[in-house]
Write a protein that holds these residues in place. Structure first.
Motif, mmCIF file in Angstrom:
data_model
loop_
_atom_site.group_PDB
_atom_site.id
_atom_site.type_symbol
_atom_site.label_atom_id
_atom_site.label_comp_id
_atom_site.label_asym_id
_atom_site.label_seq_id
_atom_site.Cartn_x
_atom_site.Cartn_y
_atom_site.Cartn_z
ATOM 1 N N TRP A 127 0.739 -1.325 -0.015
ATOM 2 C CA TRP A 127 0.092 0.145 -0.173
ATOM 3 C C TRP A 127 1.001 1.298 -0.052
ATOM 4 N N ASP A 148 5.127 -2.097 8.725
ATOM 5 C CA ASP A 148 4.198 -0.969 8.773
ATOM 6 C C ASP A 148 4.859 0.138 9.243
ATOM 7 N N MET A 162 3.096 3.511 8.105
ATOM 8 C CA MET A 162 1.639 3.760 8.332
ATOM 9 C C MET A 162 1.771 5.027 9.177
ATOM 10 N N ALA A 181 -4.410 -1.675 8.223
ATOM 11 C CA ALA A 181 -4.832 -2.367 7.005
ATOM 12 C C ALA A 181 -4.500 -3.928 7.302
ATOM 13 N N LEU A 202 -7.484 -1.264 3.437
ATOM 14 C CA LEU A 202 -6.699 -0.036 4.133
ATOM 15 C C LEU A 202 -7.657 0.563 4.685
ATOM 16 N N TYR A 236 -4.102 6.809 -2.992
ATOM 17 C CA TYR A 236 -3.699 5.678 -2.422
ATOM 18 C C TYR A 236 -3.442 4.551 -3.628
ATOM 19 N N CYS A 278 -2.498 0.450 -4.525
ATOM 20 C CA CYS A 278 -1.946 -0.854 -3.978
ATOM 21 C C CYS A 278 -1.288 -1.376 -5.141
#
Lengths: 111, 115
Positions: free
Chosen positions: B34, B57, B60, B67, B77, B90, B92
């Motif tokens: 992501w 992560d 984040m 997520a 997400l 955003y 992916c």
């Protein structure tokens, strides 16, 4: 210091011109290198991988200089359709091998 | 191959609301990423999964972001509560073998506007 740095441009060139972009990376352990192309309001798309010996794909030539930690992209005989943002991509290297993207270099090819 | 599929394409929501973005990776790809893209910061990696397990992560932004990847063909997400500064595109992306030698394939993105 950013992992990947690019000149944001913009580069405005006439049709038929040759244009070159450079990109520097900070992690000497990086092993994978790419150039991506991103059109306005679209997703990034893989343009080409960059190999140690340099590689060519039609009008596009990519080169890698490990000693100086930079990557280049050369576009010959520019077309209007080459107008886009070009992103330099480098892997982190070692474990947790994700990729870092440069902020991109904007190219506009003018008729 | 249908590629990486994201939904919705556009989302406009009010500050404080929950937002859920969805992604279906390419079948057979074992990595899912992501990313968030803004003019100021470019593409930033938020989190990535390997075989449905979150690996990193650290990107984040804060606890408002979460997520999940319940199976190999679906990831979400979530932002709760959303704030105007979350407005971004955003993306992916998925890949095979961490993209080594192959790079990533991106979805078309979700353009999020929080008002």
């Amino acid at each position: 210091r950013k992992e990947v740095e690019q000149d944001p441009g913009p580069f405005n060139v006439p049709e038929g011109a040759t244009v070159a972009f450079n990109c520097t990376y900070s992690n000497s352990a990086s092993q994978s290198f790419f150039w991506y192309r991103q059109d306005c309001r679209k997703e990034p798309k893989l343009l080409m991988s960059v190999y140690s010996s340099g590689n060519e794909d039609g009008r596009f030539t990519a080169q890698l200089n490990r000693a100086s930690q930079y990557i280049s992209l050369l576009i010959r005989d520019s077309k209007l359709s080459d107008s886009a943002t070009y992103l330099c991509v480098v892997n982190k290297g070692g474990a947790g091998n994700q990729f870092y993207f440069g902020t991109g270099t904007s190219l506009t090819v003018i008729p | 191959d249908a590629g990486v599929i994201q939904s919705p394409r556009h989302e406009v929501t009010e500050m404080g609301q929950e937002v859920t973005l969805r992604c279906k990776p390419i079948s057979g790809h074992d990595y899912l990423f992501w990313y968030r893209q803004t003019m100021m910061r470019g593409l930033e990696l938020l989190i990535y999964f390997n075989n449905n397990v979150p690996i990193d992560d650290s990107g984040m932004p804060e606890d408002r972001f979460s997520a999940k990847m319940p199976n190999a063909s679906f990831s979400t997400l979530k932002i709760q509560p959303s704030e105007p500064r979350d407005s971004a595109v955003y993306f992916c992306a998925s890949s095979f073998l961490q993209g080594i030698g192959y790079g990533y394939t991106f979805g078309s993105g979700t353009r999020l506007t929080v008002v």
